[in-house]
Every structure is written in C-alpha cells, then in structure tokens.
Write a protein that holds these residues in place. Structure first.
Motif, mmCIF file in Angstrom:
data_model
loop_
_atom_site.group_PDB
_atom_site.id
_atom_site.type_symbol
_atom_site.label_atom_id
_atom_site.label_comp_id
_atom_site.label_asym_id
_atom_site.label_seq_id
_atom_site.Cartn_x
_atom_site.Cartn_y
_atom_site.Cartn_z
ATOM 1 N N PRO A 5 102.712 -46.659 14.800
ATOM 2 C CA PRO A 5 101.865 -46.375 15.937
ATOM 3 C C PRO A 5 100.620 -47.555 15.270
ATOM 4 O O PRO A 5 100.297 -47.880 14.522
ATOM 5 C CB PRO A 5 101.296 -44.840 15.341
ATOM 6 N N THR A 6 99.934 -47.596 16.549
ATOM 7 C CA THR A 6 98.757 -48.380 16.589
ATOM 8 C C THR A 6 97.733 -47.443 17.361
ATOM 9 O O THR A 6 97.930 -47.144 18.396
ATOM 10 C CB THR A 6 98.766 -49.802 17.336
ATOM 11 N N ILE A 7 96.633 -47.488 16.870
ATOM 12 C CA ILE A 7 95.560 -46.595 17.242
ATOM 13 C C ILE A 7 94.537 -47.442 18.016
ATOM 14 O O ILE A 7 93.749 -48.544 17.281
ATOM 15 C CB ILE A 7 94.638 -45.745 16.204
ATOM 16 N N CYS A 55 110.549 -42.746 16.980
ATOM 17 C CA CYS A 55 109.714 -41.368 17.165
ATOM 18 C C CYS A 55 108.368 -41.922 17.846
ATOM 19 O O CYS A 55 107.827 -42.953 17.496
ATOM 20 C CB CYS A 55 109.214 -40.598 15.808
ATOM 21 N N THR A 56 108.042 -41.004 18.894
ATOM 22 C CA THR A 56 106.648 -41.229 19.463
ATOM 23 C C THR A 56 105.893 -39.930 19.764
ATOM 24 O O THR A 56 105.127 -39.798 20.487
ATOM 25 C CB THR A 56 106.911 -41.894 20.975
ATOM 26 N N THR A 57 106.220 -38.868 19.073
ATOM 27 C CA THR A 57 105.630 -37.470 18.983
ATOM 28 C C THR A 57 104.117 -37.701 19.155
ATOM 29 O O THR A 57 103.464 -36.991 20.054
ATOM 30 C CB THR A 57 106.087 -36.699 17.911
ATOM 31 N N CYS A 58 103.547 -38.472 18.277
ATOM 32 C CA CYS A 58 101.745 -38.447 18.093
ATOM 33 C C CYS A 58 101.278 -39.037 19.184
ATOM 34 O O CYS A 58 100.366 -38.363 19.716
ATOM 35 C CB CYS A 58 101.599 -39.019 16.900
ATOM 36 N N ALA A 59 102.189 -39.977 19.841
ATOM 37 C CA ALA A 59 101.509 -40.626 20.893
ATOM 38 C C ALA A 59 101.686 -39.791 22.062
ATOM 39 O O ALA A 59 100.790 -39.606 22.923
ATOM 40 C CB ALA A 59 102.194 -41.674 21.593
ATOM 41 N N ASN A 60 102.772 -38.869 22.248
ATOM 42 C CA ASN A 60 102.902 -37.967 23.133
ATOM 43 C C ASN A 60 101.528 -36.561 23.065
ATOM 44 O O ASN A 60 101.508 -36.366 23.961
ATOM 45 C CB ASN A 60 104.300 -37.287 23.221
ATOM 46 N N LEU A 61 101.353 -36.458 21.952
ATOM 47 C CA LEU A 61 100.444 -35.433 21.880
ATOM 48 C C LEU A 61 99.040 -35.626 21.821
ATOM 49 O O LEU A 61 98.078 -34.939 22.251
ATOM 50 C CB LEU A 61 100.616 -34.834 20.688
ATOM 51 N N CYS A 62 98.595 -37.167 21.521
ATOM 52 C CA CYS A 62 97.249 -37.628 21.411
ATOM 53 C C CYS A 62 96.575 -37.261 22.434
ATOM 54 O O CYS A 62 96.624 -37.731 23.718
ATOM 55 C CB CYS A 62 97.440 -39.211 21.304
ATOM 56 N N PRO A 105 105.570 -50.104 19.894
ATOM 57 C CA PRO A 105 106.245 -51.370 20.412
ATOM 58 C C PRO A 105 107.112 -50.891 21.684
ATOM 59 O O PRO A 105 107.778 -49.484 21.683
ATOM 60 C CB PRO A 105 106.944 -52.037 19.541
ATOM 61 N N ASP A 106 107.696 -51.585 22.499
ATOM 62 C CA ASP A 106 108.766 -51.580 23.565
ATOM 63 C C ASP A 106 110.282 -50.963 22.629
ATOM 64 O O ASP A 106 110.284 -51.730 21.835
ATOM 65 C CB ASP A 106 108.918 -52.869 24.415
ATOM 66 N N GLN A 142 112.680 -51.341 23.681
ATOM 67 C CA GLN A 142 113.807 -52.611 23.744
ATOM 68 C C GLN A 142 113.842 -53.354 22.527
ATOM 69 O O GLN A 142 114.783 -53.896 22.178
ATOM 70 C CB GLN A 142 113.583 -53.187 24.943
ATOM 71 N N TYR A 143 112.645 -53.327 21.583
ATOM 72 C CA TYR A 143 112.608 -54.122 20.603
ATOM 73 C C TYR A 143 113.579 -53.786 19.515
ATOM 74 O O TYR A 143 114.427 -54.319 18.924
ATOM 75 C CB TYR A 143 111.187 -54.424 20.053
ATOM 76 N N VAL A 144 113.513 -52.284 19.377
ATOM 77 C CA VAL A 144 114.480 -51.674 18.334
ATOM 78 C C VAL A 144 115.790 -51.901 18.610
ATOM 79 O O VAL A 144 116.929 -51.825 18.165
ATOM 80 C CB VAL A 144 114.150 -50.082 18.386
ATOM 81 N N ARG A 145 116.259 -51.698 20.168
ATOM 82 C CA ARG A 145 117.563 -51.764 20.725
ATOM 83 C C ARG A 145 117.995 -53.174 20.248
ATOM 84 O O ARG A 145 119.345 -53.365 19.737
ATOM 85 C CB ARG A 145 117.669 -51.530 22.040
ATOM 86 N N GLU A 146 117.261 -54.237 20.438
ATOM 87 C CA GLU A 146 117.759 -55.625 20.270
ATOM 88 C C GLU A 146 117.894 -55.605 18.725
ATOM 89 O O GLU A 146 118.664 -56.594 18.392
ATOM 90 C CB GLU A 146 116.764 -56.546 20.823
ATOM 91 N N ILE A 147 117.017 -55.230 17.863
ATOM 92 C CA ILE A 147 117.117 -55.582 16.552
ATOM 93 C C ILE A 147 118.512 -54.713 15.767
ATOM 94 O O ILE A 147 119.160 -55.300 14.842
ATOM 95 C CB ILE A 147 115.909 -55.032 15.795
ATOM 96 N N TYR A 148 118.639 -53.819 16.315
ATOM 97 C CA TYR A 148 119.785 -52.880 16.004
ATOM 98 C C TYR A 148 121.138 -53.547 16.167
ATOM 99 O O TYR A 148 121.933 -53.569 15.522
ATOM 100 C CB TYR A 148 119.757 -51.722 16.923
ATOM 101 N N LYS A 149 121.140 -54.345 17.534
ATOM 102 C CA LYS A 149 122.240 -55.025 17.692
ATOM 103 C C LYS A 149 122.415 -56.217 16.999
ATOM 104 O O LYS A 149 123.423 -56.460 16.642
ATOM 105 C CB LYS A 149 122.300 -55.344 19.389
#
Ligand code: SF4
Ligand code: SF4
Length: 103
Positions: free
Chosen positions: A16-18, A56-63, A71-72, A74-81
C-alpha cells in the motif's frame, strides 16, 4: 506463506501507499493481519511493505479517507507470467506435500 511460496516476495512491488493529505486517521488500516502498518503521531506508515499479501486490497477497501492505493493488478499478472511463478510455487507446494505430483 501460502501465497508465492518458493518465490522471493521482494521481487514483487505490491504494497500500500498512503496519501497523507487524504488520511483521516481512522485507524482502519491498523487491522491488517500482516502487521504492515505502524502508527505514528502523524498517523499510519507502511512499515513492513513486503509483509503485504500480494493481490490483497482489504485496507484500501476499508479506508475511510480513500487514502490507500496499490499498483494495477495487471502488473502482478504480467510478472506472474513473465517469471513463470506458478511453476516455482508448484514445485514448493509439492515439496511441502500440499500438491499431488503432476497436479
Ligand atoms: S492489502 Fe491486505 S495484507 Fe496488504 S496491508 Fe492491506 S490489509 Fe494488509
Ligand atoms: S485507513 Fe486510511 S484514513 Fe484510516 S488511518 Fe489508515 S490510511 Fe488513514
């Protein structure tokens, strides 16, 4: 850890970034089960970014201030691949007896 077992967590910049301008100091983010945040007199800081669970984005959803961003995905999807992460995770899961060989 279940997620990314067998792959260096530090290779993925997911945390996360605040935005301090938006933070209303509600304390919601302090409920993160991974102990990512620390409370200071100026509010929360991201003290242990790589403890954050990838995706996980739980804290962002609750904030309450909508102050937390990630990050997007898609960044994770790309690095995973790109890094063939599933093959690495699979090997480790097999080793740990959590996946049947050939599965
Ligand atoms: S996204 Fe999830 S794991 Fe990461 S800091 Fe927020 S609540 Fe914790
Ligand atoms: S949940 Fe959001 S608004 Fe509340 S303290 Fe954390 S960053 Fe600030």
């Amino acid at each position: 850890m279940a997620w990314l077992t067998g792959y260096p967590r530090e290779n993925i910049d997911w945390f996360p970034t605040i935005d301090p301008e938006k933070c209303v100091k509600c304390g919601m983010c302090m409920n993160c089960g991974r102990n990512v945040y620390e409370w200071t007199e100026d509010g929360p800081i991201v003290a242990r970014p790589y403890e954050c669970v990838v995706g996980c984005t739980t804290c962002a959803n609750l904030c309450l201030g909508n102050a937390i961003t990630f990050p997007d995905i898609q960044y994770v999807r790309e690095i995973y691949k790109k890094d063939g992460i599933w093959a690495k995770v699979k090997r480790q899961l097999e080793k740990n007896g959590r996946l049947n060989a050939g599965g």
